[in-house]
Write an enzyme that holds these catalytic residues in place. Structure first.
Site, PDB file in Angstrom:
ATOM      1  N   TYR A 153      -9.305   4.974   7.283  1.00 23.72           N
ATOM      2  CA  TYR A 153      -9.542   5.521   8.928  1.00 23.72           C
ATOM      3  C   TYR A 153     -10.565   6.642   8.877  1.00 23.72           C
ATOM      4  O   TYR A 153     -10.312   7.598   8.196  1.00 23.72           O
ATOM      5  CB  TYR A 153      -8.174   5.915   9.238  1.00 23.72           C
ATOM      6  CG  TYR A 153      -7.106   4.871   9.510  1.00 23.72           C
ATOM      7  CD1 TYR A 153      -6.233   4.764   8.498  1.00 23.72           C
ATOM      8  CD2 TYR A 153      -7.064   4.523  10.630  1.00 23.72           C
ATOM      9  CE1 TYR A 153      -4.989   3.667   8.834  1.00 23.72           C
ATOM     10  CE2 TYR A 153      -5.810   3.606  11.018  1.00 23.72           C
ATOM     11  CZ  TYR A 153      -5.126   3.305   9.918  1.00 23.72           C
ATOM     12  OH  TYR A 153      -4.010   2.161  10.353  1.00 23.72           O
ATOM     13  N   HIS A 174       0.704  -1.225  -0.080  1.00 30.64           N
ATOM     14  CA  HIS A 174       0.101  -0.026  -0.032  1.00 30.64           C
ATOM     15  C   HIS A 174       0.923   1.288   0.008  1.00 30.64           C
ATOM     16  O   HIS A 174       1.745   1.603   0.827  1.00 30.64           O
ATOM     17  CB  HIS A 174      -0.778   0.231   1.277  1.00 30.64           C
ATOM     18  CG  HIS A 174      -2.107  -0.928   1.130  1.00 30.64           C
ATOM     19  ND1 HIS A 174      -3.243  -0.784   1.918  1.00 30.64           N
ATOM     20  CD2 HIS A 174      -2.284  -1.808   0.228  1.00 30.64           C
ATOM     21  CE1 HIS A 174      -3.900  -1.789   1.502  1.00 30.64           C
ATOM     22  NE2 HIS A 174      -3.486  -2.493   0.417  1.00 30.64           N
ATOM     23  N   PRO A 205      -4.132   0.350  18.555  1.00 30.02           N
ATOM     24  CA  PRO A 205      -3.763  -0.164  17.385  1.00 30.02           C
ATOM     25  C   PRO A 205      -4.037   0.803  16.349  1.00 30.02           C
ATOM     26  O   PRO A 205      -3.629   0.660  15.193  1.00 30.02           O
ATOM     27  CB  PRO A 205      -4.671  -1.598  17.184  1.00 30.02           C
ATOM     28  CG  PRO A 205      -5.767  -1.182  18.121  1.00 30.02           C
ATOM     29  CD  PRO A 205      -5.273  -0.498  19.284  1.00 30.02           C
ATOM     30  N   TYR A 233       3.915   6.412  10.309  1.00 27.45           N
ATOM     31  CA  TYR A 233       3.137   5.334   9.843  1.00 27.45           C
ATOM     32  C   TYR A 233       4.178   4.313   8.963  1.00 27.45           C
ATOM     33  O   TYR A 233       3.974   3.055   9.273  1.00 27.45           O
ATOM     34  CB  TYR A 233       1.942   5.727   8.788  1.00 27.45           C
ATOM     35  CG  TYR A 233       1.066   4.566   8.700  1.00 27.45           C
ATOM     36  CD1 TYR A 233       1.026   3.607   7.867  1.00 27.45           C
ATOM     37  CD2 TYR A 233      -0.100   4.733   9.720  1.00 27.45           C
ATOM     38  CE1 TYR A 233      -0.209   2.713   7.762  1.00 27.45           C
ATOM     39  CE2 TYR A 233      -1.308   3.886   9.703  1.00 27.45           C
ATOM     40  CZ  TYR A 233      -1.151   2.757   8.673  1.00 27.45           C
ATOM     41  OH  TYR A 233      -2.175   1.946   8.594  1.00 27.45           O
ATOM     42  N   LYS A 293       1.238   0.076  15.166  1.00 26.11           N
ATOM     43  CA  LYS A 293       2.520   0.115  15.621  1.00 26.11           C
ATOM     44  C   LYS A 293       2.767  -1.027  16.487  1.00 26.11           C
ATOM     45  O   LYS A 293       3.914  -1.263  16.931  1.00 26.11           O
ATOM     46  CB  LYS A 293       2.828   1.404  16.524  1.00 26.11           C
ATOM     47  CG  LYS A 293       2.845   2.595  15.525  1.00 26.11           C
ATOM     48  CD  LYS A 293       3.968   2.522  14.544  1.00 26.11           C
ATOM     49  CE  LYS A 293       3.766   3.413  13.338  1.00 26.11           C
ATOM     50  NZ  LYS A 293       4.182   2.588  12.172  1.00 26.11           N
TER      51      LYS A 293
END
Ligand code: FAS
Ligand code: PHB
Length: 389
Positions: free
Chosen positions: A200, A72, A292, A384, A296
Site C-alpha cells: 500500500y 499473507h 476498498p 486488517y 473489508k
C-alpha cells in the site's frame, strides 16, 4: 413456487448463504438479475479474513481455495521512498488469505450446481411484497413470464444497486454516506507480482496498491480522478504512473505486461439502518459499502452472512427467533468498525484535492506514528485481519 428462504442476488453473499442453509437442510432459491458468466466477469476483492475462510470451509466449498490461495502474514506500507511492514501474524496470530472474489464465486456456483441448488438467472422486475407479514413473497419476470415465489424469509443480497434496500420505506431507513473525491483505476495483468506481499503506497502523486491473484496474475490499482475513464489510461501510462507512486526498489523490478482487465471503481462509505424489515434481511453490499482500501467489502458481507445464517437456522429448526431479532444490531456493530477502519486507511493513504499544508502534515505524522509505534501497528493488524464476529 415456494421456498423457505428466498435469496435475491447471486453474488458471494447470496451464494454463500444459500450453500450454508442447504447444508442444514433448509430450502433456498436464488434470484439473479444477470447471467452466471456476467457475475464471474466482475473483478473485485482479493483479500479474505479468516472468518470468511471458516465460513467457506463450513459451507464445504474451500478445497480449491485451501489449495490455491496465498497466505499473507503481513503487508508493506510505503510513503515515497520510505517503507515499513505490518506483521499481522506477530500482532494477532492470524494471517490473511489472498484468493480472488471471482474464484470463490465460481466455487460457490459450482457447489450450488452440484447440490442441485435452485438459481434463476436473468430475472427482471423483482419486487418484494408483504415483508412485514409472516407470508412475504416476491414477484418478477423471467423470459417475459410474470412469476411469484412465496417464502418464509427473504434475504436481500442484491448489492448496492439492488431492489431490497429500496423496499424498506424511506421513513424507516436511515442512510449514512461519504463519497470520496477520487476513484481506483485497477488492472489485472498476467505478470508475476512485484512483491510476495501487498504494497500500500502513499505518494505526493496519489495512492497505489500492488496486489495479486496468483504467481502469474497481478492486480494493481492507482488513485485516479472521478472524471477519468479507463480509455484515458493506456497500459504504458498506467505502468509509468504506478512506478512513480511506489518505492524505486520495487518500481525497478516491476514486471509490466498487457492488461487483461481495466476498470475504475468509485469510492464511497455507506451504511443503511436497520438491516431488517419484517422478514426481509439485508446482507453485504445491499446494506453497506466501504472504500476498498481496508479490504473489508467482501469481509463485512461474510459477517452479515454468519449472523443471518445462524439466526435463520435457530428460527427455522429450533423456533428460536433471538438471532433474527438481534441480526441488525449485531451486524451493524461490526460493520461500523469496518467502516471506520476503511475510512481511516483511505484518509491515511490518499491525496485529497482540498488538503492544505496542515492536512498533509497530519497525514505524514499519522504515517510516522504507525511506522514507529508497536501498539498502533497492532491496532492496524487487528482491524486488517478482521475483528471478531
Ligand atoms: P454483489 O454486488 O457482489 O452481488 C449482488 C448480486 O445481486 C449481483 O450479482 C447482481 O447482479 C445481483 N442483483 C442486483 N440487483 C438485483 C435484482 N434486482 N434482482 C436480482 N439480482 C440482483 N471489496 C474488497 O474487499 N476489495 C476490493 O478490491 C473490492 N473492489 C470492488 C470493486 C467494485 C467495482 C465493486 C462494485 C465492489 C468492490 N468490492 C471490493 C466490494 C465487493 O467485493 C463487495 O463487497 C462484494 O461484491 C459484496 O458481495 P455481495 O453482497 O454479494 O454483492
Ligand atoms: C485486491 O487484491 O483486489 C485488493 C487487495 C486489497 C485491497 C483492495 C483490493 O485493500
Amino acid at each position: 413456487m415456494r421456498t423457505q428462504v428466498l435469496i435475491i442476488g447471486g453474488g458471494p453473499s447470496g451464494l454463500l448463504l444459500s450453500q450454508l442453509l442447504d447444508k442444514k437442510g433448509i430450502d433456498t432459491l436464488v434470484l439473479e438479475r444477470k447471467t452466471r458468466d456476467y457475475v464471474l466477469s466482475r473483478i473485485r476483492a482479493g483479500i479474505l479474513e479468516q472468518g470468511f475462510v471458516q465460513l467457506m470451509r463450513e459451507a464445504g466449498v474451500s478445497s480449491r481455495m485451501d489449495k490455491e490461495c496465498f497466505v499473507h502474514d503481513g503487508t508493506v506500507i510505503a510513503s515515497g521512498e520510505e517503507q515499513f511492514r505490518i506483521d499481522f501474524t506477530e500482532h494477532t496470530g492470524t494471517p490473511v488469505v489472498v484468493y480472488g472474489q471471482t474464484e470463490l464465486t465460481r466455487d460457490l456456483y459450482d457447489a450450488r450446481e452440484a447440490a442441485g441448488g435452485k438459481i434463476i438467472f436473468e430475472v427482471e422486475g423483482v419486487e418484494i411484497h408483504d415483508a412485514r407479514t409472516d407470508k412475504p413473497y416476491v414477484t418478477f419476470s423471467k423470459d417475459g413470464v410474470e412469476q411469484r415465489i412465496d417464502a418464509d424469509y427473504i434475504a436481500g443480497c442484491d448489492g448496492f444497486h439492488g431492489v431490497s434496500r429500496q423496499s424498506i420505506p424511506l421513513d424507516v431507513r436511515r442512510e449514512y454516506e461519504k463519497i470520496y473525491p477520487f476513484g481506483w483505476l485497477g488492472i489485472l495483468s498476467e505478470t508475476p507480482p512485484v512483491h510476495h506481499e501487498l504494497i500500500y503506497s502513499a505518494s505526493e502523486r496519489g495512492f497505489s496498491l500492488c496486489s495479486m491473484r496468483n504467481d502469474n496474475l497481478s492486480r494493481y490499482y492507482i488513485q485516479c480522478s472521478l472524471s477519468d475513464s479507463p480509455s484515458d489510461w493506456s497500459d504504458q501510462l498506467f505502468w509509468d504512473e504506478l512506478k512513480r507512486r511506489m518505492p524505486s526498489a520495487y518500481a525497478d523490478k516491476l514486471v509490466t505486461g498487457p492488461s487483461i482487465e481495466k476498470s475504475i471503481a468509485p469510492l464511497r462509505s455507506f451504511v443503511t439502518e436497520p438491516m431488517r424489515w419484517g422478514r426481509l434481511f439485508l446482507c453485504g453490499d445491499a446494506a453497506h459499502i466501504v472504500p476498498p482500501t481496508g479490504a473489508k467489502g467482501l469481509n463485512t458481507a461474510a459477517s452479515d452472512i454468519h449472523y443471518l445464517y445462524h439466526g435463520l437456522v435457530d428460527a427455522i429448526l429450533e423456533g428460536d427467533n433471538e438471532g433474527l431479532d438481534r441480526y441488525s444490531e449485531k451486524a451493524l456493530a461490526r460493520i461500523w468498525k469496518a467502516e471506520r477502519f476503511s475510512w481511516w486507511m483511505t484518509s491515511l493513504l490518499h491525496r485529497f484535492p482540498d488538503q492544505n499544508d496542515f492536512d498533509l502534515k497530519m497525514q505524514g505524522a499519522e504515517l510516522t506514528f504507525l511506522q514507529s509505534n508497536r501498539e498502533a501497528q497492532s491496532a492496524m493488524a487487528q482491524n486488517y485481519v478482521g475483528l471478531p464476529y
